[in-house]
Design an enzyme around this catalytic site. Sequence first.
Site, short mmCIF file in Angstrom:
data_model
loop_
_atom_site.label_atom_id
_atom_site.label_comp_id
_atom_site.label_asym_id
_atom_site.label_seq_id
_atom_site.Cartn_x
_atom_site.Cartn_y
_atom_site.Cartn_z
N GLU A 1 1.19 23.74 73.94
CA GLU A 1 1.61 23.80 72.82
C GLU A 1 2.78 22.65 72.49
OE1 GLU A 1 1.51 27.76 70.86
OE2 GLU A 1 3.24 26.89 69.62
N GLU B 1 2.84 32.81 74.76
CA GLU B 1 4.23 33.30 74.38
C GLU B 1 4.55 34.67 74.59
OE1 GLU B 1 6.14 31.14 71.29
OE2 GLU B 1 5.81 29.23 72.23
#
Length: 810
Positions: free
Chosen positions: A503, A426
């Site tokens: 994820e 991220e």
Amino acid sequence: MIKHKNILQNTLIALAILLTTTSFAQGKKARIIEDFNKNWNFKLGDYPSAPQKDFSTADWRTLQLPHDWSIEGTFDKDSKTKQAQGFLPAGKGWYRKTFTVPASFKSKTISVEFDGVFKNSEVFINGHSLGIRPNGYISFSYDLSQFLNFGQPNIIAVKVDNDAQPNSRWYTGSGIYRNVRLVISEKLHVAEWGTFVTTPEIYKEKALVHLEVEVKNDSDREKEFILVSTIFDKNNDDVAEVQATGKIAANSSSKKIQDFTLKKPKLWDTENPYLYKIITKIYEKGELADNYETPLGVRFFDFDAEKGFSLNGKPTKILGVCLHHDNGALGAVENIHALKRKLVLMKEMGVNAIRMSHNPHSLEMMQLCDEMGFIVQDEAFDVWKKKKVTNDYHKDWDAWHKKDLEDFIKRDRNHPSVMMWSIGNEIREQFDSTGIAITKELAKIVKSLDITRPVTSALTENVIEKNFIYQSGALDLLGFNYKHEDYKDFPTRFKGQKIIASESVSALETRGHYDFPADGIKAWPPKHGAPFDGNADWTVSAFDQVKSYWGATHEENWKTIKKQDFMAGTFIWTGFDYIGEPDPYPYPARSSYFGIVDLAGFPKDVYYMYQSEWTIKPVLHIFPHWNWAKDQEVDVWAYYNNADEVELFLNGKSLGKKSKQNDDLHISWRIKFEPGTIKAISRKNGKVVLEKEIHTAGDAAKIDLSADKKVIKNDTYDLVYVTVSITDAAGNLLPTANDLINFEVSGGGKLVGVDNGYQANLDSFKASSCKLFNGKCIAIIQSIGKRETIKIKASTGNGIPDAVLELKVD
Ligand code: GAL
């Protein structure tokens, strides 16, 4: 493919080697690897003169590494580490150790290897600074040779500075929290992480094994050497051998290539992780100078844009979990037994893959993944140049990212379990054009060291125009975090691209806590920035009902993923609760709610949903417990597999048969509670598959102690986990017991941690007592190096008889 000539050549070479190597010293080891964890002195604070000889450590503690001082501290609402790191302290600390190296080692190269120091370490030997290492997750070493006093005491001192906070989004720990070794070799030796093994071609009859060896000469004379590398199978039989000769200039290194043919290779996979090893020996003038071990697993894998992932040609869904590095009550202290316990639980749940979130994990973790058969997504960074929190790695990015990434790849590239290199999680730069150049740079670094695994990154932005990491075109495998509703569009949006859900989920549960009704899904926060409308005791229902607004419940997510054939698989956030990131609650919540297993290692109910879907073993799990108020409306859920139906009985009376419809992952009944026995029977074709019953527990009568081992090793590292619960006279667990249990441990073990898995428990993990939470807690005992039976006494002081458990030390 392989030409006939090569096979013949290889056979001849193999024969020649067999004839020549027998004359070399057999069984002798030149490289000495010493455990360097023992007898360190430690003190919190800053002691710039600690590296000096005459510095006194009289008031310092003596301890054995690995060590994490944060976990020894108390939770403090105002801690500089903040909520993300569980309100535990950080700061500065020093370690110091005196050691002697025999005078006869003067001619050798002596290095100290650190697997990880959090963070900003500076290592000194006899007053000389050897260097600094800001990154707290990276493994590193220093050559001590030129600074040592042989045959006399030497002083090694390590400064650790974890003071600038906050520097992480999760609990890091502080100190020398992984193993330290002293490595003694001849001046002529294999360089650090000096081998690289690949298997370029694999057939049923044979595999080609390609080994690169970097030989290092630390002496000031040119050296000639013979390099012999032998492949050993699991039974330690040598199955292939290659020899090379070389010359190496003074103070330099040189790379040698060794190619092997391995006959009838046994493949490594997640069910049968067959491991070979390669022993590389360097001989100088007929004398063994070095021996170095490289793990070898023979496997091939493929990510396909349409068909997803396959391992050794077999379509395989990646059924993974993300794990942070802490070991619950032990904090960041690395211990192979703690890791093994976690991985065994994951394996039994059906997990076949681990994502090393979001940083390099320990050497032991990598070795266990090889040995136990987990596919690894190995991850380097959580931030690049742009910060997530004030003092995180972005500050070290410019000076260190290249070296850190290179060292990470070099350390881990021989592990057959590793099948993806993630260059970041991220990362902020996905949202601006600087992301393009950095992604290209990082991918290039990875490729310069390994082209056998795809480069990936865990992205959140799945709109092409907005994602600059994607636009770099440098990723081989696209990782997407969350937004499971969008998965179905990916094959058209990212045409021809290989994709994994790097994820997913981020749902929340507290083990053993149930809110009714069990249906209805709650997202937190309901609106961005709004407070979470949770429970006053900071619990979250274990009925898989609460999810983050960016995530999904476990069931929603798995239902989506199992249908997307193009998707290689997923990594669930997370396998275990971890310290820090206790969202959605503020203080006193101090550990996360995302785990499928709680921080103490007790599975939450949803564990069995996965087990019913991800394994073929028969599963029937019913919940909740059976101690409720008379006539209370209770939802009973069952996760099951391998059966057509489940019938539920309350005190012998059938409440009906149910079976999963369409894509259901559980079945449920809503019933009025009456004390007694709730029983479920699963049947297939009318035949009973499994039966499960839960009884209403009566008054507390006994403390139950159950250890996960009967015998523990007398090695100062082995651990035993003792589960503590209270039962009634008939042995039924009291599911809501919250008694305080006091521990006394004597003999060959010591108590090193306690926990009950309650996310808002502010009692110290190092206390000698622990409150049960929803009926359970854990006590962790470590061997102290005394061969004396360990006695663990547990008492409540409230009328329940004390319990004593004895464990043998071997
Ligand atoms: C993700 C992030 C993880 C963790 C998780 C919590 O976005 O990658 O590190 O913070 O959210 O839901």
